[in-house]
Design a protein around this motif. Structure first.
Motif, PDB file in Angstrom:
ATOM      1  N   UNK A  88       8.901  34.884  -9.430  1.00 43.51           N
ATOM      2  CA  UNK A  88       9.692  33.862  -8.747  1.00 43.51           C
ATOM      3  C   UNK A  88       9.115  32.477  -9.004  1.00 43.51           C
ATOM      4  N   UNK A  89       7.797  32.378  -9.001  1.00 42.24           N
ATOM      5  CA  UNK A  89       7.150  31.092  -9.270  1.00 42.24           C
ATOM      6  C   UNK A  89       7.470  30.615 -10.680  1.00 42.24           C
ATOM      7  N   UNK A 122      -0.281  29.359 -10.846  1.00 39.32           N
ATOM      8  CA  UNK A 122      -0.514  30.297  -9.749  1.00 39.32           C
ATOM      9  C   UNK A 122      -1.241  31.544 -10.219  1.00 39.32           C
ATOM     10  N   UNK A 123      -2.154  31.984  -9.398  1.00 36.52           N
ATOM     11  CA  UNK A 123      -2.812  33.271  -9.626  1.00 36.52           C
ATOM     12  C   UNK A 123      -1.890  34.372  -9.106  1.00 36.52           C
ATOM     13  N   UNK A 124      -1.801  35.486  -9.817  1.00 38.30           N
ATOM     14  CA  UNK A 124      -0.955  36.577  -9.322  1.00 38.30           C
ATOM     15  C   UNK A 124      -1.411  37.062  -7.950  1.00 38.30           C
ATOM     16  N   UNK A 125      -0.476  37.155  -7.025  1.00 41.87           N
ATOM     17  CA  UNK A 125      -0.770  37.691  -5.711  1.00 41.87           C
ATOM     18  C   UNK A 125       0.449  38.412  -5.152  1.00 41.87           C
ATOM     19  N   UNK A 126       1.184  39.024  -6.035  1.00 44.59           N
ATOM     20  CA  UNK A 126       2.395  39.748  -5.655  1.00 44.59           C
ATOM     21  C   UNK A 126       2.017  40.944  -4.793  1.00 44.59           C
ATOM     22  N   UNK A 127       2.801  41.167  -3.754  1.00 44.23           N
ATOM     23  CA  UNK A 127       2.527  42.268  -2.834  1.00 44.23           C
ATOM     24  C   UNK A 127       2.474  43.609  -3.542  1.00 44.23           C
ATOM     25  N   UNK A 128       3.259  43.774  -4.595  1.00 43.39           N
ATOM     26  CA  UNK A 128       3.296  45.043  -5.332  1.00 43.39           C
ATOM     27  C   UNK A 128       2.113  45.191  -6.287  1.00 43.39           C
ATOM     28  N   UNK A 162      11.424  29.263  -5.063  1.00 39.02           N
ATOM     29  CA  UNK A 162      10.196  28.727  -4.485  1.00 39.02           C
ATOM     30  C   UNK A 162       9.913  29.378  -3.135  1.00 39.02           C
ATOM     31  N   UNK A 163      10.946  29.536  -2.311  1.00 43.01           N
ATOM     32  CA  UNK A 163      10.771  30.201  -1.021  1.00 43.01           C
ATOM     33  C   UNK A 163      10.393  31.667  -1.186  1.00 43.01           C
ATOM     34  N   UNK A 164      11.026  32.355  -2.121  1.00 46.25           N
ATOM     35  CA  UNK A 164      10.680  33.754  -2.372  1.00 46.25           C
ATOM     36  C   UNK A 164       9.215  33.855  -2.787  1.00 46.25           C
ATOM     37  N   UNK A 165       8.794  32.956  -3.655  1.00 46.57           N
ATOM     38  CA  UNK A 165       7.391  32.950  -4.084  1.00 46.57           C
ATOM     39  C   UNK A 165       6.467  32.714  -2.895  1.00 46.57           C
ATOM     40  N   UNK A 166       6.805  31.756  -2.056  1.00 43.21           N
ATOM     41  CA  UNK A 166       5.968  31.446  -0.906  1.00 43.21           C
ATOM     42  C   UNK A 166       5.915  32.611   0.083  1.00 43.21           C
ATOM     43  N   UNK A 167       7.034  33.273   0.289  1.00 46.71           N
ATOM     44  CA  UNK A 167       7.102  34.364   1.253  1.00 46.71           C
ATOM     45  C   UNK A 167       6.470  35.657   0.743  1.00 46.71           C
ATOM     46  N   UNK A 168       6.568  35.907  -0.555  1.00 48.07           N
ATOM     47  CA  UNK A 168       6.116  37.200  -1.089  1.00 48.07           C
ATOM     48  C   UNK A 168       4.935  37.097  -2.045  1.00 48.07           C
TER      49      UNK A 168
END
Length: 68
Positions: free
Chosen positions: A25-26, A60-66, A14-20
């Motif tokens: 992760x979600x 969640x909508x995808x919003x991955x930094x990559x 959950x933290x990884x998802x929130x941070x990145x």
């Protein structure tokens, strides 16, 4: 009480998802929360909280930094 490893894993993801913003992760956090929901001796309030969190994480909508 459920294994502390499941709780730690879910919170870590959950933290990884929130941070990145990592959607993987979600989804993995939601999967662990679903496992926690199935544990018989989990109290009702915690079960409902896990259900809400799992539901929100899978929407969640995808919003991955990559992914940009």
């Amino acid at each position: 009480m459920p294994s502390s490893h499941l709780w730690a894993g879910a919170l870590s993801l959950l933290l990884i998802h929130e941070e990145t913003g990592c959607v993987h992760s979600a989804l993995n956090a939601a999967r662990l929360l679903e496992q926690l929901i199935e544990i018989e001796d989990l109290d009702d309030d915690t079960r409902r909280l896990c259900e809400r969190a799992s539901s929100r994480l899978t929407r969640q909508e995808p919003r991955h930094a990559c992914a940009a």
